[in-house]
Design a protein around this motif. Structure first.
Motif, mmCIF file in Angstrom:
data_model
loop_
_atom_site.group_PDB
_atom_site.id
_atom_site.type_symbol
_atom_site.label_atom_id
_atom_site.label_comp_id
_atom_site.label_asym_id
_atom_site.label_seq_id
_atom_site.Cartn_x
_atom_site.Cartn_y
_atom_site.Cartn_z
ATOM 1 N N GLY A 35 -6.567 2.027 2.921
ATOM 2 C CA GLY A 35 -7.265 1.042 2.134
ATOM 3 C C GLY A 35 -6.797 -0.430 2.585
ATOM 4 N N GLN B 90 -8.182 2.103 7.360
ATOM 5 C CA GLN B 90 -9.275 2.592 6.592
ATOM 6 C C GLN B 90 -8.746 3.402 5.542
ATOM 7 O OE1 GLN B 90 -10.210 1.546 9.884
ATOM 8 N NE2 GLN B 90 -10.127 -0.364 8.800
ATOM 9 N N THR C 246 0.789 -1.168 -0.015
ATOM 10 C CA THR C 246 0.076 0.008 0.141
ATOM 11 C C THR C 246 0.855 1.202 0.076
ATOM 12 O OG1 THR C 246 -1.751 -1.273 1.164
ATOM 13 C CG2 THR C 246 -1.568 1.195 1.272
#
Length: 274
Positions: A239, A236, A126
């Motif tokens: 993601g 969150q 990420t």
């Protein structure tokens, strides 16, 4: 389907592929290497058979030898590799510039070749790929930490985060990310055999490849703890899937400092079993 194929014109029937196959599913019973359909499910998808074939006769998983890079004469010299490892530094000063998108993608693609337990290949990168996104994430995270500080809600052992918030609010100094324009989180499904280890190995590969491309990195334990222990909402924002374990985080970008030489550490701690 593994799409395991063998070029009968170039295969020498040497058996190297069968001998090196981890689950031992390649057979030479009929002369040419083959994998019986009922054994395909046991394949690790490691591509050892393709990599070891001396005549480039084997293809698997839709990958052909001509799509791969030959290793003879292309590996770094031992001295160069040793210098790379000894010369890596944790960079805590960065230029406020984005890396070129092509370079950033290349860093991630190469690092993703890192080994994983039973070749699960489930490490997820990420990445915050733009300094403006990074600035927003940094501000939001420090604001949430500030709320914890003002409510006296920091858990025991995390008191120093109050100082990080104070320095940020009073001086604009970013201790959590060191002003890096990019941020990387390595995570993996908790269900795989070695999620934490897979992530750490992948980030180690990322760090070394980043170094030879002139990119600075820092293992960001402070941000890792902030995301995993203090501000769970950050998962969150980024993601990160709920079923993933966060292995570790790394800040990176164009360095604002250049180190000129290796350092001298004490002798390695080595125990030889008698």
């Amino acid at each position: 389907m593994l799409n395991f194929t063998v070029d009968s014109r170039t295969c020498t029937r040497c058996g190297a592929c069968a001998a090196d196959c981890p689950p031992r599913i390649i057979s030479l019973e009929n002369g040419l290497p083959a994998i019986a359909p009922e054994k395909e499910a046991a394949c690790y998808k490691c591509q050892h058979c393709l990599a070891i074939c001396p005549t480039a006769a084997i293809s698997i998983l839709g990958v052909a030898p001509e799509q791969c890079t030959g290793l003879t004469g292309t590996l770094p010299a031992p001295e160069a590799m040793a210098t790379l490892i000894k010369g890596r530094r944790s960079v805590r000063r960065y230029r406020d510039e984005n890396l070129a998108p092509e370079l950033l993608q290349q860093l991630l693609e190469v690092a993703w070749h890192a080994p994983t337990g039973v070749n699960s290949r489930q490490v997820r990168f990420t990445v915050v790929d733009d300094r403006r996104k990074m600035a927003e994430f940094r501000t939001n995270l420090l604001e949430e930490l500030g709320k914890l500080v003002r409510r006296n809600a920091l858990p025991a052992g995390f008191e120093r985060y109050a100082d990080f918030v104070r320095v940020w609010e009073e001086q604009g100094q970013d201790i959590l990310f060191r002003g890096a324009p990019h941020f990387l989180v390595a995570s993996a499904p908790q269900a795989v055999v070695t999620p934490a280890q897979d992530c750490l190995i992948a980030l180690s590969y990322f760090e070394l490849y980043a170094r030879v491309n002139g990119v600075g990195t820092v293992w960001d334990g402070l941000a890792t703890l902030a995301i995993t222990q203090l501000v769970p909402a950050a998962r969150q924002w980024l993601g990160i899937p709920d079923d993933h374990a966060v292995g570790y985080c790394m800040a990176f970008g164009p360095p604002a400092v250049s180190y000129q030489r290796t350092v001298q550490h004490p002798a390695a701690l080595i125990h030889r079993v008698s």
